[in-house]
Structures are given as structure tokens and as C-alpha cells.
Design a protein around this motif. Sequence first.
Motif, mmCIF file in Angstrom:
data_model
loop_
_atom_site.group_PDB
_atom_site.id
_atom_site.type_symbol
_atom_site.label_atom_id
_atom_site.label_comp_id
_atom_site.label_asym_id
_atom_site.label_seq_id
_atom_site.Cartn_x
_atom_site.Cartn_y
_atom_site.Cartn_z
ATOM 1 N N THR A 220 0.842 -1.196 0.000
ATOM 2 C CA THR A 220 0.000 0.000 0.000
ATOM 3 C C THR A 220 0.879 1.248 0.000
ATOM 4 O O THR A 220 1.916 1.274 0.661
ATOM 5 C CB THR A 220 -0.901 0.018 1.257
ATOM 6 N N ILE A 221 0.445 2.252 -0.750
ATOM 7 C CA ILE A 221 1.028 3.587 -0.671
ATOM 8 C C ILE A 221 0.117 4.409 0.239
ATOM 9 O O ILE A 221 -1.057 4.614 -0.071
ATOM 10 C CB ILE A 221 1.136 4.244 -2.063
ATOM 11 N N VAL A 222 0.653 4.880 1.349
ATOM 12 C CA VAL A 222 -0.202 5.469 2.383
ATOM 13 C C VAL A 222 -0.476 6.959 2.171
ATOM 14 O O VAL A 222 -1.157 7.583 2.988
ATOM 15 C CB VAL A 222 0.377 5.221 3.791
ATOM 16 N N ASN A 223 0.011 7.533 1.080
ATOM 17 C CA ASN A 223 -0.361 8.887 0.676
ATOM 18 C C ASN A 223 -0.093 9.024 -0.821
ATOM 19 O O ASN A 223 0.976 9.498 -1.231
ATOM 20 C CB ASN A 223 0.418 9.942 1.470
ATOM 21 N N PRO A 224 -1.045 8.600 -1.665
ATOM 22 C CA PRO A 224 -0.829 8.648 -3.114
ATOM 23 C C PRO A 224 -0.528 10.053 -3.634
ATOM 24 O O PRO A 224 0.277 10.212 -4.559
ATOM 25 C CB PRO A 224 -2.141 8.110 -3.694
ATOM 26 N N TYR A 225 -1.173 11.058 -3.067
ATOM 27 C CA TYR A 225 -0.928 12.431 -3.501
ATOM 28 C C TYR A 225 0.524 12.832 -3.256
ATOM 29 O O TYR A 225 1.198 13.384 -4.135
ATOM 30 C CB TYR A 225 -1.886 13.368 -2.767
ATOM 31 N N ARG A 226 1.034 12.534 -2.069
ATOM 32 C CA ARG A 226 2.424 12.881 -1.764
ATOM 33 C C ARG A 226 3.391 12.078 -2.643
ATOM 34 O O ARG A 226 4.482 12.566 -2.995
ATOM 35 C CB ARG A 226 2.704 12.656 -0.277
ATOM 36 N N TYR A 227 2.999 10.877 -3.014
ATOM 37 C CA TYR A 227 3.818 10.053 -3.903
ATOM 38 C C TYR A 227 3.941 10.709 -5.282
ATOM 39 O O TYR A 227 5.034 10.823 -5.846
ATOM 40 C CB TYR A 227 3.182 8.674 -4.011
ATOM 41 N N VAL A 228 2.817 11.170 -5.825
ATOM 42 C CA VAL A 228 2.859 11.855 -7.120
ATOM 43 C C VAL A 228 3.679 13.128 -7.026
ATOM 44 O O VAL A 228 4.479 13.448 -7.921
ATOM 45 C CB VAL A 228 1.432 12.158 -7.628
ATOM 46 N N GLN A 229 3.504 13.872 -5.958
ATOM 47 C CA GLN A 229 4.285 15.087 -5.774
ATOM 48 C C GLN A 229 5.784 14.793 -5.737
ATOM 49 O O GLN A 229 6.592 15.543 -6.297
ATOM 50 C CB GLN A 229 3.858 15.773 -4.473
ATOM 51 N N ALA A 230 6.165 13.696 -5.102
ATOM 52 C CA ALA A 230 7.577 13.310 -5.071
ATOM 53 C C ALA A 230 8.076 12.949 -6.467
ATOM 54 O O ALA A 230 9.219 13.278 -6.827
ATOM 55 C CB ALA A 230 7.776 12.131 -4.118
ATOM 56 N N MET A 231 7.245 12.285 -7.265
ATOM 57 C CA MET A 231 7.619 11.986 -8.653
ATOM 58 C C MET A 231 7.884 13.271 -9.420
ATOM 59 O O MET A 231 8.877 13.381 -10.158
ATOM 60 C CB MET A 231 6.496 11.213 -9.355
ATOM 61 N N VAL A 232 6.986 14.236 -9.259
ATOM 62 C CA VAL A 232 7.109 15.481 -10.022
ATOM 63 C C VAL A 232 8.325 16.275 -9.549
ATOM 64 O O VAL A 232 9.027 16.895 -10.360
ATOM 65 C CB VAL A 232 5.806 16.297 -9.918
ATOM 66 N N ARG A 233 8.613 16.254 -8.264
ATOM 67 C CA ARG A 233 9.835 16.909 -7.780
ATOM 68 C C ARG A 233 11.073 16.248 -8.384
ATOM 69 O O ARG A 233 12.011 16.935 -8.821
ATOM 70 C CB ARG A 233 9.911 16.842 -6.254
#
Length: 445
Positions: A220-233
Motif C-alpha cells: 500500500t502507498i499510504v499517501n498517493p498524492y504525496r507520492y505523485v508530488q515526489a515523482m514530479v519533484r
Amino acid sequence: MRSKPLIRRSPPAGTNAGSPVAMPPADLRVAVVGAGVVGSCIALALRKRGAAVTLIDRDEPGRGCSYGNSGAISPASVAPLAMPGILSSVPKMLLDEESPLHLPLSYLPKAVPWLMRFIASAQPSRVALSAAKLAALHTGAIDRHEALTRELGVPELFVRQGHLHLYPDARALAKDADGWRMRLHYGYAFTQLDRDGILALEPRVAERYRVGMFMADHATIVNPYRYVQAMVRGFAVRGGRVRREEVRAMTPLEGGRWRLATAGTADGAEDCFDHVVVAAGAWSRRLLDPLGVHLALESQRGYHVQFQGGRSTVSRTVVLADRKIFLTPMEEGLRVGGTVEFGGLERPPDPRRAAILERIARETFEDLDGVQATQWMGHRPCMPDSVPVIGPAAGRRGLWLAVGHGHLGLTDSISTARSIASSMLGARSIAAEFENGRCAQSRPK
């Protein structure tokens, strides 16, 4: 009459369809339209391979469908939504307000063409083909996401505690027997649990659930939004460009290049690209239809309820399988999501759908009494056979598609990105493997 398909899902193995033959990657200018988990992952993969990439979205990256998903990395989800016998469930979809698969009667006329394809996809031979394609696309998803979270500096977002599916009794489990047989066929291990076994993993589960199916290796990814933000960073740090603009139109130019018209900017050289990847989710048809690229794409409107606390209610992804509801211990509290509603892109959210999720969650877990919750609705882009369209658009040089991932956009984002990047830049793709009939099993049988 059924029209001739305009899309192929991948180039033939060993070819470089849609790409200039002699152009080195550093000279490629690529636009990725859509900054959800799929588009952001594609942009990152292309930039890491040397292409000059611009990621474009009308909203903040990760704020669309990806923001509200359940966070489940679920490679064992090989059964398509359309399964044999689905036709018998249509009356319930129309009449039962609490059906996990809901279709408002007023939307039925618009939904009929997609539903006819959906029902046709439930033929056993087509179900088997869809399952094979999904299994191949899911290959390696868990390990790849674990590696990517570490690479991006957010390893805490990845939790490998397994997935627990719950049923009231053996008869309820038997209704999902085909899906579990498919998982077993593709090598996914699971353990059947009795009531004591369920409580050993999740002691707060209500008495209603007596049978469990546990897949210990799922994550499980426990914060999908933060995961996408990390990808974009990570993409931006590597020199990728991010533009928050709405793409209004895409125009093919001579030589296979593309001009993008965006809201708030004038057409010009800065908007010309060698390749365009459309990963705009349920909104993709608005860009593709004017080009004669027609997809049988429908929005499966999904709801979630986010409890402002209650994260300790469960310790892993828990699925109330009889109600098609996912519960996830997110960073900011317990998330309860699920159900499918057909209602298009313009219809406002129906708060009753979220209220059903909240009520069931409170009935199942007493410790949620008094915990406040918020509601959310998003649009999952889905094909009738549940198989996403990945690869170059036939007859449209330089146009690439990554559309229709349904419930599995997070699971399949890395495989999709690898497929697009490899195909565009000349290597064989994952999609080519399963499209050409050499479907590698996820694990040995």
C-alpha cells in the motif's frame, strides 16, 4: 455496426513505431498531458532517459483521480470488472441505490454504447484474454514501487503489510471464486482465514465478517498524492518542465510534430513537440475525439470518505469484498473508498454514495464512532474490458496513449511508464510482450 479500431495497444516487438528513426533522445521534445500518477511516472521515466519533457496539467500534479485512490498496489487484480454473468446485475445497478456498481437511470441512454461493449467483454474467452494482459502489465509492480519510493526519498510511503479480503461467509466467498482462481493461475499466493485468523490480523473487524483471504506480499502507498508530488519533484530536479495549463487542442504538423494550444498561452514555437503522450484520464477523449482517435472510455466515478483519525483502525489494506469497499490506513487517517458509479464527467457528486461508505465503515469498526469524516469524488478512466490503452496511436505519428487504467492506475503506473519510454526511445516494451501473445506470468504457477 462496430467501427474499425483506431488504436493499437503497443507497437510490434522490435519496432520503434511513432518515433523519428535517427533522432537521439536528447533532441526529443515530449509533452505529457496529464499529471496524475500515470502521467507523472511517464514524464519521470522519459526525462531519466534523456528526453526534454514538459508535463502539463490544468491542475496541481496529483490532484485528480490519483489524489483520492485507495493506495493499493494490487498486482493480483487480474480479473476484469466485466465477468461472466454481469448482465444479470444490470437491473440491480438501476434499482438498488446501494449497489457497488451503480448507474443512475437518467444516465442510462448515454451509458448504453459503453455498457454494450462492457457486457460483450464478459464472454469467457475475452475475460481470459483481458486477465492475461492485466497480469503481464502488473508484473513486478510491488518491487518497482518500493524501489521508486526509495529513489524519490519517500520510503515511508510504501507499506508491505499485505491485503486482507473479508467475506461474511463461505457462500459469499464462492461468488468471487472465479477471481481467486485467476489469481492462483497467475501464481499469486493467498491464505484462507477463519474468524480467529481475521482477528489475529485485524482485531477491530465486526462480527459480520467470518472468512478472510489474505495476500501477505501485497503493498500500500499510504499517501498517493504525496507520492505523485515526489515523482514530479524528482522530474523537475532532473530538468523536466511543469506547466499548469489546460490543453485545449492538439494539432498535427508536418514531419510528425505536434502543436498544443493551451489556455492562457498563444500558439507558438514553444508549444511544438516531437511527441505527445496523452495521459489525461477520463478527460482524454476531449483531446482525442477531434483527431479521429476514438476510445471506448468511460468515467467510473469513485467516492471516498476520509476519517480525520482512525488510522489504527486497520493496519493494512482491508477489502470488504461483499461490498467492494477498500479501507486503507493513510498518513492522515482512515480512508474508505470504493464502488463504481456511471454518471459522466459533468454530473455533480452524489453525497449519498459517500454516505453509504461512511455508514458501512462505522458499522464495521466501532472505534470510528465520533470521528469526523470528509467526502471526495473522482473520475476513474475505464475501458470496457478493463485493459488500458498503452502505446502509439495508429496513423498518428508522434501521438502516444496511456489511458484507461481504471482502478489500477497506481499499480500499473511504473509498467506503463517503462512501456512508453522504451517504445518511444527504441527498446522493446512490456506492452509489446503481452500484446504479441507471449504473456509472461507474474510468478511461476
